[in-house]
Write an enzyme that holds these catalytic residues in place. Structure first.
Site, PDB file in Angstrom:
ATOM      1  N   CYS A   1       0.792  -1.242   0.000  1.00  0.00           N
ATOM      2  CA  CYS A   1       0.000   0.000   0.000  1.00  0.00           C
ATOM      3  C   CYS A   1       0.817   1.280   0.000  1.00  0.00           C
ATOM      4  CB  CYS A   1      -0.932  -0.004   1.208  1.00  0.00           C
ATOM      5  SG  CYS A   1      -0.114  -0.468   2.742  1.00  0.00           S
TER       6      CYS A   1
ATOM      7  N   HIS B   1      -0.393   7.199   3.295  1.00  0.00           N
ATOM      8  CA  HIS B   1       1.013   6.839   3.484  1.00  0.00           C
ATOM      9  C   HIS B   1       1.894   7.869   2.775  1.00  0.00           C
ATOM     10  CE1 HIS B   1      -0.205   3.226   5.343  1.00  0.00           C
ATOM     11  NE2 HIS B   1       0.132   2.333   4.433  1.00  0.00           N
TER      12      HIS B   1
HETATM   13  P1  NAP Z   1      -8.272  -6.756   8.320  1.00  0.00           P
HETATM   14  O1  NAP Z   1      -8.924  -5.458   8.607  1.00  0.00           O
HETATM   15  O2  NAP Z   1      -7.616  -7.478   9.450  1.00  0.00           O
HETATM   16  O3  NAP Z   1      -9.358  -7.722   7.621  1.00  0.00           O
HETATM   17  C1  NAP Z   1      -9.054  -9.089   7.393  1.00  0.00           C
HETATM   18  C2  NAP Z   1     -10.184  -9.803   6.674  1.00  0.00           C
HETATM   19  O4  NAP Z   1      -9.768 -11.180   6.506  1.00  0.00           O
HETATM   20  C3  NAP Z   1     -11.487  -9.827   7.462  1.00  0.00           C
HETATM   21  O5  NAP Z   1     -12.573  -9.812   6.567  1.00  0.00           O
HETATM   22  C4  NAP Z   1     -11.435 -11.191   8.166  1.00  0.00           C
HETATM   23  O6  NAP Z   1     -12.710 -11.739   8.445  1.00  0.00           O
HETATM   24  C5  NAP Z   1     -10.764 -12.033   7.099  1.00  0.00           C
HETATM   25  N1  NAP Z   1     -10.117 -13.204   7.710  1.00  0.00           N
HETATM   26  C6  NAP Z   1      -9.272 -13.240   8.769  1.00  0.00           C
HETATM   27  N2  NAP Z   1      -8.945 -14.512   9.072  1.00  0.00           N
HETATM   28  C7  NAP Z   1      -9.594 -15.297   8.184  1.00  0.00           C
HETATM   29  C8  NAP Z   1      -9.699 -16.717   7.993  1.00  0.00           C
HETATM   30  N3  NAP Z   1      -9.041 -17.575   8.773  1.00  0.00           N
HETATM   31  N4  NAP Z   1     -10.473 -17.183   6.984  1.00  0.00           N
HETATM   32  C9  NAP Z   1     -11.147 -16.326   6.185  1.00  0.00           C
HETATM   33  N5  NAP Z   1     -11.121 -14.961   6.328  1.00  0.00           N
HETATM   34  C10 NAP Z   1     -10.352 -14.471   7.326  1.00  0.00           C
HETATM   35  O7  NAP Z   1      -7.112  -6.601   7.215  1.00  0.00           O
HETATM   36  P2  NAP Z   1      -7.018  -5.500   6.022  1.00  0.00           P
HETATM   37  O8  NAP Z   1      -6.197  -4.341   6.445  1.00  0.00           O
HETATM   38  O9  NAP Z   1      -8.348  -5.294   5.436  1.00  0.00           O
HETATM   39  O10 NAP Z   1      -6.076  -6.271   4.987  1.00  0.00           O
HETATM   40  C11 NAP Z   1      -6.582  -7.288   4.127  1.00  0.00           C
HETATM   41  C12 NAP Z   1      -5.474  -7.702   3.155  1.00  0.00           C
HETATM   42  O11 NAP Z   1      -5.105  -6.582   2.349  1.00  0.00           O
HETATM   43  C13 NAP Z   1      -4.191  -8.150   3.867  1.00  0.00           C
HETATM   44  O12 NAP Z   1      -3.626  -9.211   3.132  1.00  0.00           O
HETATM   45  C14 NAP Z   1      -3.307  -6.915   3.836  1.00  0.00           C
HETATM   46  O13 NAP Z   1      -1.950  -7.218   3.858  1.00  0.00           O
HETATM   47  C15 NAP Z   1      -3.714  -6.303   2.500  1.00  0.00           C
HETATM   48  N6  NAP Z   1      -3.568  -4.847   2.371  1.00  0.00           N
HETATM   49  C16 NAP Z   1      -4.004  -3.993   3.345  1.00  0.00           C
HETATM   50  C17 NAP Z   1      -3.898  -2.619   3.142  1.00  0.00           C
HETATM   51  C18 NAP Z   1      -4.349  -1.595   4.142  1.00  0.00           C
HETATM   52  O14 NAP Z   1      -4.087  -0.383   3.926  1.00  0.00           O
HETATM   53  N7  NAP Z   1      -5.036  -1.960   5.223  1.00  0.00           N
HETATM   54  C19 NAP Z   1      -3.356  -2.138   1.959  1.00  0.00           C
HETATM   55  C20 NAP Z   1      -2.931  -3.037   0.979  1.00  0.00           C
HETATM   56  C21 NAP Z   1      -3.055  -4.382   1.197  1.00  0.00           C
HETATM   57  P3  NAP Z   1     -13.428 -11.553   9.891  1.00  0.00           P
HETATM   58  O15 NAP Z   1     -13.936 -10.149   9.931  1.00  0.00           O
HETATM   59  O16 NAP Z   1     -14.523 -12.557   9.863  1.00  0.00           O
HETATM   60  O17 NAP Z   1     -12.383 -11.826  10.937  1.00  0.00           O
END
Ligand code: NAP
Length: 365
Positions: free
Chosen positions: A158, A253
């Site tokens: 990101c 960022h």
């Molecule tokens: P997050 O807020 O922690 O959300 C994680 C998601 O994954 C939730 O929907 C969660 O579901 C689901 N999940 C967790 N454990 C799981 C499992 N065992 N089986 C199936 N689903 C599961 O994370 P996020 O920031 O949105 O990031 C999501 C992805 O995008 C990550 O790979 C991260 O590295 C990437 N990313 C993030 C950003 C950013 O700025 N935040 C930017 C670029 C890329 P529940 O709600 O049911 O727990």
């Protein structure tokens, strides 16, 4: 126009919520399938997201009534007729890789935000304005894996578009960029929800984000590289040294960059002109999520700033400022982009729009 039914894996998380909000009234895509962990599976989306919705924008009431599936329920995504899915899952990398592979093998293309497949040698890491041609590895990827309609495309980390897009514009204008030192100041939303504990980050800066410096140094080289014999070959330059810091900012960022050119060195005015005039395929095609101007040059001495500039160009533009000579290298600047929009869901949607234009996604059969 008939909208393509799409799914969001990880729909309850920080990035997933941004997908749900940004796809509201999208002209080409409509969310028909939402999936998350077993903790959320079986609940209505509005109940699974209740208490953790982080955005000021919301979603239409019928989205709230969708029943959240388990992310591993590929059959349910097929039954929802998904033309493709966005993947915004936070799990162990090998679990994400296996899960994304199972969707692609079942004929459902995956446009991912996760880092799990970024080093897979036939998976493109796309920034739509920088390397749209890398999408054309898809037929080779499908052939190698025996996939028919499915494939995997990912988005980079990101923070890297804050400097990779400006650097690409300079390279495209004919200037070699040899070395870069970049210090990133990354918002807390980059760690997902609930993310960084408040006592760790209020009144503080944390000079370490696990895995982030490696991604910041390596991913731009794949993006700026070429396809050779059906796999990606990294660019040899620029050499990048990154310091990544978590700072008490909600979204946006920042990257403070010093860079060294090859023998040919542009003037500061020329650099600004290159960035102001930079446009690419998403702008030519007028894709719905594309910012009119991918790089916005700020002349104020104290910009860009996260609160004032992260939403520029539908939160899809990179704002650059403090463009000045560097006494050690050649040029210094500050770049800023919105991490959960440009750096995550918005960037993923723009990639999907590009893939639809190129004919790689269409109605599911
Ligand atoms: P997050 O807020 O922690 O959300 C994680 C998601 O994954 C939730 O929907 C969660 O579901 C689901 N999940 C967790 N454990 C799981 C499992 N065992 N089986 C199936 N689903 C599961 O994370 P996020 O920031 O949105 O990031 C999501 C992805 O995008 C990550 O790979 C991260 O590295 C990437 N990313 C993030 C950003 C950013 O700025 N935040 C930017 C670029 C890329 P529940 O709600 O049911 O727990």
């Amino acid at each position: 126009m008939v909208k393509l039914p799409v799914g969001v894996l990880g729909a309850t998380g920080m990035v997933g919520q941004n997908y749900i909000a940004l796809l509201n009234n999208h002209p080409w895509f409509e969310v028909r399938f939402v999936a998350a962990s077993p903790r959320s599976a079986g609940k209505k989306y509005k109940d699974a997201a209740a208490g953790r919705w982080q955005l000021s924008k919301t979603y239409e009431s019928w989205i709230g009534e969708l029943i959240v599936a388990g992310a591993n329920d590929v059959g349910a995504a097929k039954a929802a007729n998904c033309a493709f899915v966005f993947s915004a899952l936070e799990m162990e990398k090998d679990e994400i890789r296996a899960l994304e592979n199972s969707y692609a093998a079942a004929g459902i293309p995956v446009i991912s935000n996760a880092s799990a497949h970024r080093w897979t040698d036939d998976v493109p890491v796309l920034i739509a304005e920088v390397n749209p041609g890398h999408a054309d590895i898809i037929p080779a990827q499908q052939k190698k894996r025996g996939w028919d309609k499915g494939f995997i495309v990912v988005k980079p980390n990101c923070s890297i578009q804050s400097y990779t897009t400006p650097i690409h514009a300079l390279i495209k204008a004919g200037y070699e960029v040899k070395r870069i030192i970049v210090s990133t100041l990354q918002a807390v939303s980059g760690a997902g929800y609930p993310g960084v504990p408040s006592l760790d980050i209020i009144d503080n800066i944390v000079p370490y984000i696990g895995g982030e410096e490696e991604k910041s140094e390596k991913e731009p080289l794949k993006i700026l590289g070429d396809i050779e014999n059906g796999v990606f070959k990294d660019a040899a330059f620029p050499k990048i040294s990154a310091h990544c810091n978590r700072v008490p900012v909600a979204d946006g960022h920042t990257a403070c960059v010093s860079l060294e050119f090859g023998e040919k060195k542009p003037s500061i005015e020329e650099v600004k002109k290159i960035w102001r005039e930079f446009k690419s395929l998403p702008q030519e095609l007028n894709l719905p999520m594309a910012p009119e101007q991918p790089i916005i040059v700020r002349e104020e001495i104290d910009r860009p700033q996260p609160r004032k500039d992260r939403d520029a160009g539908k939160a899809m533009a990179v704002s650059v400022g403090r463009i000045r000579p560097c006494p050690v290298f050649d040029l210094r600047f500050v770049g800023l982009s919105h991490n959960t929009v440009r750096g995550a869901a918005g960037g993923g949607i723009l990639n999907a729009e590009l893939l639809k234009y190129k004919g790689y996604i269409g109605l599911a059969q």
